[in-house]
Design an enzyme around this catalytic site. Structure first.
Site, PDB file in Angstrom:
ATOM      1  N   THR A 105      -3.893  -6.964  -3.642  1.00  0.00           N
ATOM      2  CA  THR A 105      -2.765  -6.369  -3.384  1.00  0.00           C
ATOM      3  C   THR A 105      -1.628  -7.494  -3.043  1.00  0.00           C
ATOM      4  OG1 THR A 105      -3.749  -4.578  -2.513  1.00  0.00           O
ATOM      5  CG2 THR A 105      -1.733  -5.049  -1.492  1.00  0.00           C
ATOM      6  N   ASP A 118       2.737   0.335  -1.929  1.00  0.00           N
ATOM      7  CA  ASP A 118       2.457  -0.835  -1.265  1.00  0.00           C
ATOM      8  C   ASP A 118       3.867  -1.611  -1.393  1.00  0.00           C
ATOM      9  OD1 ASP A 118       0.208   0.282  -0.485  1.00  0.00           O
ATOM     10  OD2 ASP A 118      -1.134  -1.565  -0.777  1.00  0.00           O
ATOM     11  N   ASP A 153       2.050   4.179   1.564  1.00  0.00           N
ATOM     12  CA  ASP A 153       1.891   3.178   2.454  1.00  0.00           C
ATOM     13  C   ASP A 153       2.911   1.848   2.116  1.00  0.00           C
ATOM     14  OD1 ASP A 153      -0.435   4.664   3.288  1.00  0.00           O
ATOM     15  OD2 ASP A 153      -1.672   3.404   2.074  1.00  0.00           O
ATOM     16  N   ARG A 155      -0.196   6.139   8.792  1.00  0.00           N
ATOM     17  CA  ARG A 155      -1.339   6.277   8.957  1.00  0.00           C
ATOM     18  C   ARG A 155      -1.867   4.827   9.368  1.00  0.00           C
ATOM     19  NH1 ARG A 155      -4.311   7.434   3.253  1.00  0.00           N
ATOM     20  NH2 ARG A 155      -3.267   5.740   1.987  1.00  0.00           N
ATOM     21  N   TRP A 176      -4.231   1.491   9.404  1.00  0.00           N
ATOM     22  CA  TRP A 176      -4.941   0.860   8.372  1.00  0.00           C
ATOM     23  C   TRP A 176      -5.577  -0.123   9.155  1.00  0.00           C
ATOM     24  CZ3 TRP A 176      -2.713  -3.877   5.411  1.00  0.00           C
ATOM     25  CH2 TRP A 176      -3.801  -4.593   4.581  1.00  0.00           C
TER      26      TRP A 176
END
Length: 692
Positions: free
Chosen positions: A461, A519, A546, A607, A609
């Protein structure tokens, strides 16, 4: 309402240039602005030696109607004859701009207006000029009131008072507003993305010349008039008006409106569509010459009561017979040359002449004194006209452990590359030089699952980022950073695809676009125990899953967060995924808008992480004073990977819009006392982001 005082008889002769020539030396006073930052209590003003003669830009005089002798004023020459002062703070700019004696004021830094929307009330006999391309007003502008005269505003970037509402009826935040002023020259500025209009000339403001400006990213570009009198005389030439919807300009009851050699462009690649171009309203007498109209729906329109004469204009990509392109009227024809001299460029040459000549110039507002201590600049241009053809090459040229700021100025273009600013290269500014943040694009398409060319595995990522910032005190402005990974074509690999990753402290992201899918914006720190503060303002962030995430202490302020559908057309996602360390502040979204063309009640605000399953983390997102569209779920927070959001820190405060809701067990709202400890300043601590 008090009766309006009519103008005295207007002068019909051309201004004598020789009568206005001065050869007096000017004192060069830095007024405590030779270094960065605010003056401390009792600080002394410092003056450098007076030059033998003033630079040409300090003695420049206006052309067009601003050059005409009338109303007791002989042309427009601004602060010529007064001291030249260099300013880098709002306090100093306001001090000299409002003073009752002449000044040539050189703006040598990006000055943030406080409060947002502030308009400095400029007094007569002033020249306000940017030093090269470094002079900026961020979040506000100038106001010239009744009777103010002999003012020059030149070579500045005035930008980003936008409040998230396109046709804003609440905020009257203009770039330059004039109410009853006369003899004003607005020249070589870049004015964009304000809350109301870029330029407003109202209440019989007259003897105005507006030349070689870039006007863009706005609903209302340039409005003139709104008065019953037909007395104003205005010249508008060589301006590039782009990405604007209306008032391009709109002239209402203007006695003599001379528009020539302007370039009006409706770019089909943007979301902004012009409703009309030049508009002669009321009893306006307009002469429109050798201008170039590209892609406008209704390029030229007039009221039945107005007179509009067209000569030599070019129209391309306009709507032809279905759009309005009008001229005519019963008013008397008039000749600008009975007022002033001018020379027309060929209409066919206007796009190249205006695009290359409009906006701030590096040669204006600079002397050895004004450039002392300013940042070094490296230029990037795809066409070879800069020092480097790629952004990474310019980054590579920055000395390791450089002690002072280096600006990497990136000319308009699409740069398909990945960029990494390593930790040993602090104090770097990445700045697009185009009229719009959309003009300069850094883009690549790696994803977490993309295999590296050397066969050593996948990027992961963090490694997928188009731009990776690992150096402290980084800044980016007026550009776009994109990850265009094609999810549809690569369903077989991990989909996370980062556009921008930050892993540093004091990262200032100002007036940019960050776009992707999953992302998009990774706001990280150099290590779990390290502080990493990020301040993003006046920007756009787009994504779906996200897409604002990480463990940084990050503020998204006065920005637009755009929700995007998935590759298959479905609407579902999460705005934030914080992974905040315990005892730190996480993600704060303030004074912004969450919107997008997605289904109602389909997106969560966030949310938790817990990266790597780390139970010691304490993720935090606060969304406050923000407009939420109906896309936001009524229960806006949800669990992640077995961790409950209710065990972490998620809350709202005074949000508005159809996506906002009342307090409940599924929707915690801060009390006033709690909110007082969750302001932007609480996130930033001892750091005040300052554009440079």
């Amino acid at each position: 309402m008090s009766p309006r005082v009519p103008h005295p008889p207007r002068a019909r002769h051309r201004r004598s240039r020789t009568a206005l020539a001065f050869g007096l030396p000017l004192a060069l006073a830095a007024a405590g602005a030779l270094g960065y930052g605010f003056l401390g209590p009792g600080a002394q003003n410092r003056a450098s030696a007076a030059p033998a003669s003033a630079p040409a830009w300090a003695t420049a005089t206006a052309d067009g109607f601003a050059s005409v002798n009338a109303l007791g004023q002989n042309g427009t020459y601004g602060g010529r004859g007064g001291s030249i002062v260099t300013v880098k703070t709002l306090a100093d700019l306001e001090k000299y701009a409002t003073a009752d004696k002449p000044y040539v004021i050189v703006v040598a830094a990006a000055i943030t207006m406080n409060p947002v929307g502030k308009e400095i009330k400029v007094a007569s006999d002033k020249t306000i000029i940017g030093s090269g391309t470094s002079g900026q007003l961020v979040g506000g502008g100038f106001f010239l009131g009744q009777g103010v005269h002999n003012v020059i505003i030149r070579n500045l970037t005035i930008r980003d008072a936008y409040q998230g509402v396109w046709n804003d009826k609440e905020h009257d935040f203009d770039g330059i507003q004039m109410d009853g002023a006369h003899h004003v020259w607005i020249d070589h500025n870049d004015i964009r993305h304000m809350a109301d209009g870029l330029i407003d000339s109202r209440k019989d403001t007259t003897y105005l010349t507006v030349s070689f400006n870039r006007l863009g990213q706005e609903n209302k570009a340039f409005g003139i008039g709104w008065t019953e009198n037909t007395t104003a005389d205005i010249t508008i030439h060589h301006n590039w008006i782009r990405e604007t919807e209306q008032r391009n300009p709109s002239t209402d009851n203007v006695a003599h409106a001379h528009l020539y050699n302007n370039y009006l462009e409706d770019d089909p690649g943007t979301a902004i569509t012009s409703s009309y171009g030049n508009y002669a309203r009321g009893r306006t007498g307009m002469l429109l010459e050798n201008s170039y109209f590209q892609g406008l729906t209704n390029p030229v329109i007039r009221d039945a009561t107005a007179t509009l004469v067209q000569r030599g204009n070019i129209f391309t990509g306009t709507t032809g017979t279905t759009g309005r392109n009008e001229s005519g009227g019963t008013g008397a024809a008039w000749d600008p040359r009975s007022y002033y001299h001018y020379t027309l460029d060929k209409a066919a040459d206007v796009p190249s002449v205006v695009k290359s000549g409009a906006g701030p110039r590096g040669s204006l507002g600079t002397t050895a004194a004004t450039t002392a201590g300013t940042a070094a600049t490296l230029t990037v241009a795809k066409d070879g006209s800069g020092q480097y053809t790629t952004v990474q090459a310019a980054v590579n040229a920055v000395p390791a452990n450089n002690p002072s700021r280096v600006v990497i100025a990136v000319k308009p273009g699409t740069y398909r590359e990945t960029v990494r600013i390593p930790a040993n290269k602090p104090h770097v500014t990445l700045r697009g030089t185009g009229a719009s943040r959309k003009d300069t694009v850094i883009v690549y398409g790696n994803a977490s699952g993309t295999r590296k060319p050397d066969g050593s595995g996948t990027y992961g990522t963090g490694g997928s980022a188009t731009v990776a910032v690992e150096a402290d005190d980084f800044q980016a402005r007026n550009l776009s950073i994109t990850n265009d990974f094609d999810e549809r074509a690569h369903q077989d690999i991990a989909q996370q695809a980062v556009a921008l990753r930050t892993a540093a402290d004091k990262v200032f992201l100002d007036g940019i676009i960050v776009s992707g899918d999953q992302d998009t914006l990774l706001l990280d720190t150099a290590a779990k125990e390290r502080l990493g503060r990020v301040y993003l303002t006046d920007s756009y962030v787009t994504g779906n899953v996200d897409f604002v995430f990480g463990r940084a202490t990050a503020v998204l302020d006065r920005s637009v967060i755009t929700l995007k559908k998935r590759w298959d057309g479905s609407s579902a996602g999460y705005v934030t995924a914080p992974s905040t360390a315990a005892g730190r502040k996480g993600i704060l979204i303030a004074n912004s808008a969450v919107t997008g063309d997605v289904s109602d009640r389909s997106f969560y605000l966030g949310r938790p992480w817990h990266a790597g399953g780390d139970a010691t983390l304490d993720p935090q997102t606060t969304v406050r004073n923000t407009t939420l569209s109906a896309a936001v779920r009524t229960a806006p927070w949800t669990d992640m990977s077995g961790f409950s959001w209710k065990d972490d820190r998620f809350a709202e405060y005074k949000n508005t819009g159809p996506g906002a809701g009342a307090a409940s067990t599924d929707r915690p709202l801060l009390t006033d006392a709690q909110a007082a400890r969750q302001e932007v300043a609480d996130w930033l601590g001892d750091w005040t982001p300052t554009a440079s």
